[in-house]
Scaffold this active site. Structure first.
Site, PDB file in Angstrom:
ATOM      1  N   CYS A   2       0.853  -1.193   0.000  1.00 42.48           N
ATOM      2  CA  CYS A   2       0.000   0.000   0.000  1.00 42.48           C
ATOM      3  C   CYS A   2       0.888   1.241   0.000  1.00 42.48           C
ATOM      4  CB  CYS A   2      -0.950   0.082   1.188  1.00 42.48           C
ATOM      5  SG  CYS A   2      -2.161  -1.220   1.225  1.00 42.48           S
ATOM      6  N   ARG A  27       4.172  -0.457  -4.618  1.00 44.49           N
ATOM      7  CA  ARG A  27       3.816  -0.954  -3.289  1.00 44.49           C
ATOM      8  C   ARG A  27       2.476  -1.680  -3.268  1.00 44.49           C
ATOM      9  NH1 ARG A  27       6.880   1.729   0.654  1.00 44.49           N
ATOM     10  NH2 ARG A  27       5.348   1.130   2.212  1.00 44.49           N
ATOM     11  N   TRP A  75      -2.573  -2.790  -1.718  1.00 47.73           N
ATOM     12  CA  TRP A  75      -2.280  -4.221  -1.781  1.00 47.73           C
ATOM     13  C   TRP A  75      -3.221  -4.845  -0.760  1.00 47.73           C
ATOM     14  CZ3 TRP A  75      -0.629  -8.198   1.410  1.00 47.73           C
ATOM     15  CH2 TRP A  75      -0.199  -9.357   0.768  1.00 47.73           C
ATOM     16  N   ASN A 101      -2.249   2.313   5.453  1.00 47.96           N
ATOM     17  CA  ASN A 101      -1.328   1.226   5.108  1.00 47.96           C
ATOM     18  C   ASN A 101      -1.027   0.497   6.413  1.00 47.96           C
ATOM     19  OD1 ASN A 101       2.245   1.258   4.389  1.00 47.96           O
ATOM     20  ND2 ASN A 101       0.833  -0.421   4.313  1.00 47.96           N
ATOM     21  N   GLY A 102      -1.357  -0.810   6.461  1.00 44.11           N
ATOM     22  CA  GLY A 102      -1.119  -1.573   7.697  1.00 44.11           C
ATOM     23  C   GLY A 102      -2.307  -2.460   7.993  1.00 44.11           C
ATOM     24  N   GLU A 488      17.875 -17.925  -5.291  1.00 46.40           N
ATOM     25  CA  GLU A 488      17.510 -16.584  -5.759  1.00 46.40           C
ATOM     26  C   GLU A 488      17.065 -16.623  -7.233  1.00 46.40           C
ATOM     27  OE1 GLU A 488      16.745 -13.928  -4.539  1.00 46.40           O
ATOM     28  OE2 GLU A 488      17.096 -12.354  -5.995  1.00 46.40           O
ATOM     29  N   LYS A 492      13.392 -15.445  -8.534  1.00 45.99           N
ATOM     30  CA  LYS A 492      13.194 -14.405  -9.559  1.00 45.99           C
ATOM     31  C   LYS A 492      12.262 -14.914 -10.644  1.00 45.99           C
ATOM     32  CE  LYS A 492      14.188 -11.638  -7.948  1.00 45.99           C
ATOM     33  NZ  LYS A 492      14.809 -11.390  -6.695  1.00 45.99           N
ATOM     34  N   GLU A 495       8.497 -15.316  -9.371  1.00 42.74           N
ATOM     35  CA  GLU A 495       7.697 -14.137  -9.049  1.00 42.74           C
ATOM     36  C   GLU A 495       7.337 -13.298 -10.259  1.00 42.74           C
ATOM     37  OE1 GLU A 495       9.604 -11.620  -6.149  1.00 42.74           O
ATOM     38  OE2 GLU A 495      11.550 -11.843  -7.080  1.00 42.74           O
ATOM     39  N   HIS A 511      18.558 -37.051  -3.834  1.00 48.58           N
ATOM     40  CA  HIS A 511      17.730 -37.408  -2.675  1.00 48.58           C
ATOM     41  C   HIS A 511      16.250 -37.125  -2.920  1.00 48.58           C
ATOM     42  CE1 HIS A 511      21.362 -38.205  -0.440  1.00 48.58           C
ATOM     43  NE2 HIS A 511      21.848 -37.095  -0.972  1.00 48.58           N
ATOM     44  N   LYS A 610       6.002  -4.494  -3.259  1.00 47.51           N
ATOM     45  CA  LYS A 610       7.306  -4.295  -2.646  1.00 47.51           C
ATOM     46  C   LYS A 610       7.090  -3.868  -1.208  1.00 47.51           C
ATOM     47  CE  LYS A 610      11.740  -3.096  -4.166  1.00 47.51           C
ATOM     48  NZ  LYS A 610      12.218  -4.402  -4.616  1.00 47.51           N
TER      49      LYS A 610
HETATM   50  C1  F6R Z   1      12.006 -10.799  -4.095  1.00 52.34           C
HETATM   51  C2  F6R Z   1      11.739  -9.744  -3.152  1.00 52.34           C
HETATM   52  C3  F6R Z   1      11.297 -10.105  -1.776  1.00 52.34           C
HETATM   53  C4  F6R Z   1      12.052  -9.246  -0.745  1.00 52.34           C
HETATM   54  C5  F6R Z   1      11.501  -9.510   0.653  1.00 52.34           C
HETATM   55  C6  F6R Z   1      12.276  -8.768   1.718  1.00 52.34           C
HETATM   56  O1  F6R Z   1      12.422 -10.307  -5.323  1.00 52.34           O
HETATM   57  O2  F6R Z   1      11.847  -8.585  -3.456  1.00 52.34           O
HETATM   58  O3  F6R Z   1      11.477 -11.455  -1.522  1.00 52.34           O
HETATM   59  O4  F6R Z   1      13.401  -9.553  -0.814  1.00 52.34           O
HETATM   60  O5  F6R Z   1      10.157  -9.135   0.700  1.00 52.34           O
HETATM   61  O6  F6R Z   1      12.219  -7.398   1.503  1.00 52.34           O
HETATM   62  P1  F6R Z   1      13.227  -6.423   2.218  1.00 52.34           P
HETATM   63  O7  F6R Z   1      14.586  -6.716   1.724  1.00 52.34           O
HETATM   64  O8  F6R Z   1      12.759  -5.057   1.850  1.00 52.34           O
HETATM   65  O9  F6R Z   1      13.105  -6.691   3.687  1.00 52.34           O
END
Ligand code: F6R
Length: 615
Positions: A2, A27, A75, A101-102, A488, A492, A495, A511, A610
């Site tokens: 949000c 966000r 969000w 937001n929250g 990682e 990527k 997502e 395994h 994000k």
């Molecule tokens: C993946 C991604 C998320 C963040 C996670 C932690 O591409 O962006 O997995 O890494 O939400 O976010 P931060 O680093 O902001 O605590």
């Protein structure tokens, strides 16, 4: 998670708010809405499901006059994405409008109480309960909006960043925060609200970072704003300068923020290492580590906590610190750590890693360890974030704003900071030979040129990616430092392309997961030429024997794997411990190009946002 934005001043609020929403859209993009007080102090709320562009469309024939307003991009937490659940929410009389937001955790109890008093609710959100509760208090107590917000928040359990407007009161904007970020921009005769600095930076660089449990009343034209905490103590807000340029939050000719951020990794790493990796002296300067070296010296172990991509960086940190500093390291997913009553010693050092510095679980893990006496060291990108304020010391990554929802440059700069911490600690603790220390410092400095070389292969990777759009599953394998890179790479791809992908330590294949391998399955194997090389060549042979399609990330000049694998991407040679900084780049590009070839919106992948400010 949000985005909220607000404005009070003498300009038209609508264009400022809409532009702010576009900047904050990373966000959340389930719905968007705006509330304006027009020139007759009438309150108008316009909101709609979907992205900010839909809201603009919706507002085309509406009254968008007014020099005070609040806006929100959502969000969804409570209640599906819909017009009704979109923010701002009106109170029952439509005298108040609120953005949030929250999560208000005790909203059900408050809702029941209000329903008994005759309040009716039209949405499923916790936010509507909050705005009704504020109205209820205003009516009961015959008090001002500011006082009612103060009283309401004293009874609320949960997290919030809010902005509130009142019909007939065009000179007052009230805002507050606890657990969710909120920044106030201070201009000339005007004030701004933002979940981060991006909607503000175009107008002013002077900002106030609101602290938890602070409530602010902003009066039109006032020289100063009133800030009180929940204990009703008036505070003197500190104005700080934001270090952000407008160009950093724009796409700069790239089709997506994610691609821009992948490409700018050499630059962000230079910023991250600037003044810290000293080439002439072949030394590392990190004041946070130097000043607190005794804490590390006395630590019986190091805990590293983080979520998502930052957790993958943390895993690399474990390999680095245990190898070069001979200190035991435990890596903890913050959401698990905070609830499992972990053993924490007073002489523990916790390293908490977060790009945003606002991840709710990471902040809770910090509070837990801090409460038990541990020393907390933060690694964070966003200056002035909650993490930066609650940790005892730390290092900023200085990657610049990361706007693409999929984290890229945050990861490489976090790994670079962990590498710098490791090398400096190893030197100070005497666990690393000085000649090796200097060799690694030099190699770290040279890494940015090597990343440039990999980025030049973007077109090659783009062509290769088209072959794999058919895939429903992907496997990523790595060993040692590159096992977290495999995790990682898989994250990527998942997502942004919605292709199922799993990361594994290569030797674990036998395994169980090897049962999945057939001619349909692409397997990305990270196989630079170091001590485990022969073992990983055997792993590749085993996969080929089962007809898996191998994409191998190999060291420059590798001929062995090139003869076995279906596709090969070379990375320049470097020290083994630095390979994650290189091997992750082709994986980021591969995910990006597969996702765009499938027509995905990589900057706004479905269901994601994000900065996960709710648990
Ligand atoms: C993946 C991604 C998320 C963040 C996670 C932690 O591409 O962006 O997995 O890494 O939400 O976010 P931060 O680093 O902001 O605590």
């Amino acid at each position: 998670m949000c985005g909220i934005v607000g404005y009070i001043g003498n300009k038209d609020a609508y264009p400022i708010l809409i532009k702010g929403l576009h900047r904050l859209e990373y966000r959340g993009y389930d719905s968007a809405g705006i509330a304006l007080l027009d020139n007759n102090a009438e309150l108008h709320v316009y909101k709609t499901r979907g992205k900010v562009i839909n809201l603009e469309q919706f507002c085309k024939d509406k009254n968008i006059n007014g020099t005070i307003g609040i806006a929100h991009t959502r969000w969804a937490t409570h209640g599906e994405p819909s017009d009704i659940n979109a923010h701002p929410h009106y109170s029952q009389s439509e005298n108040l409008a609120l953005i949030h937001n929250g999560i208000i955790e005790n909203y059900l109890a408050l809702k029941q109480m209000l329903e008994l008093k005759g309040f009716k609710f039209i949405s499923q959100t916790d936010t509507e309960v909050l705005v009704q509760f504020i109205e209820y208090i205003m009516n009961e107590e015959q008090c001002s909006l500011y006082e009612a917000v103060h009283q309401a928040l004293s009874q609320v359990v949960g997290a919030y960043a809010i902005g509130v407007l009142e019909k007939g009161n065009p000179n007052t904007l009230v805002a507050a925060r606890k657990g969710s970020p909120l920044i106030i921009g201070v201009g000339k005769d005007e004030y701004f609200l933002g979940s981060d600095a991006s909607p503000i930076v175009e107008y002013t660089k002077d900002v106030i970072y609101l602290n938890d449990e602070e409530i602010v009343e902003i009066k039109r034209g006032a020289k100063e704003i009133v800030v009180k905490n929940l204990a009703n103590i008036e505070l003197k807000p500190k104005i700080q300068k934001i270090q952000m340029d407008l160009s950093e939050i724009e796409k700069g000719g790239f089709p997506h923020f994610m691609l821009k951020e992948i490409f700018e990794q050499p630059k962000s790493l230079i910023m991250c290492m600037n003044g810290r990796v000293q080439t002439e002296l072949q030394d590392i300067m990190l004041s946070g580590i130097r000043e607190n070296i005794e804490k590390f010296r006395k630590a019986r172990r190091i805990l590293i906590t983080a979520c998502g991509t930052s957790w993958h960086a943390a895993l690399i940190g474990k390999y680095l610190i245990e190898y070069y500093c001979k200190l035991p390291v435990e890596v903890e997913v913050a959401s698990e750590f905070r609830y499992r009553n972990p053993v924490i010693f007073e002489d523990d050092v916790m390293i908490a890693i977060s790009q945003s510095g606002e991840t709710a679980d990471t902040l809770a893990a910090i509070e837990l360890a801090k409460g038990k006496g541990a020393f907390i060291y933060g690694i964070c990108n966003v200056v002035g974030s909650s993490l930066a304020r609650v940790t005892h010391s730390g290092t900023y990554t200085h990657a610049g704003p990361e706007i693409g929802v999929a984290s890229t440059k945050a990861f490489t700069t976090q790994v670079a900071v962990l590498t710098m911490i490791t090398l400096l600690l190893g030197k100070e603790l005497g666990t690393i030979e000085i000649s090796l220390y200097k060799q690694l410092v030099k190699a770290l400095f040279e890494i940015t040129n090597k990343i440039e070389k990999i980025i030049l292969k973007a077109d090659e990777i783009k062509n290769m990616s088209k072959i794999f759009t058919y895939a429903h599953n992907f496997m990523y394998l790595g060993r040692g430092y590159n096992y977290p890179v495999a995790l990682e790479g898989a994250l990527k791809l998942k997502e942004i392309s919605y292709i199922h992908a799993e990361g594994y330590p290569a030797a674990e294949m036998k395994h169980g997961p090897i049962a999945l391998i057939d001619e349909e399955m692409p397997i990305v194997v990270i196989a630079p030429k170091f001590k485990m090389y022969d073992k990983i060549v055997s792993n590749i042979e085993e996969l080929k024997a089962r007809k898996g399609r191998i994409i191998a990330i190999v060291s420059e000049g590798d001929t062995t794997i090139s003869n076995i694998a279906d596709y090969v991407i070379e990375i320049p040679n470097t020290e083994e411990c630095l390979t994650p900084l290189l091997t992750v780049i082709p994986l980021q590009l591969l995910s990006y190009y597969i996702a765009t070839a499938k027509g995905r919106n990589v900057d706004q992948p479905r269901n994601l946002a994000k900065s996960v400010t709710v648990e």
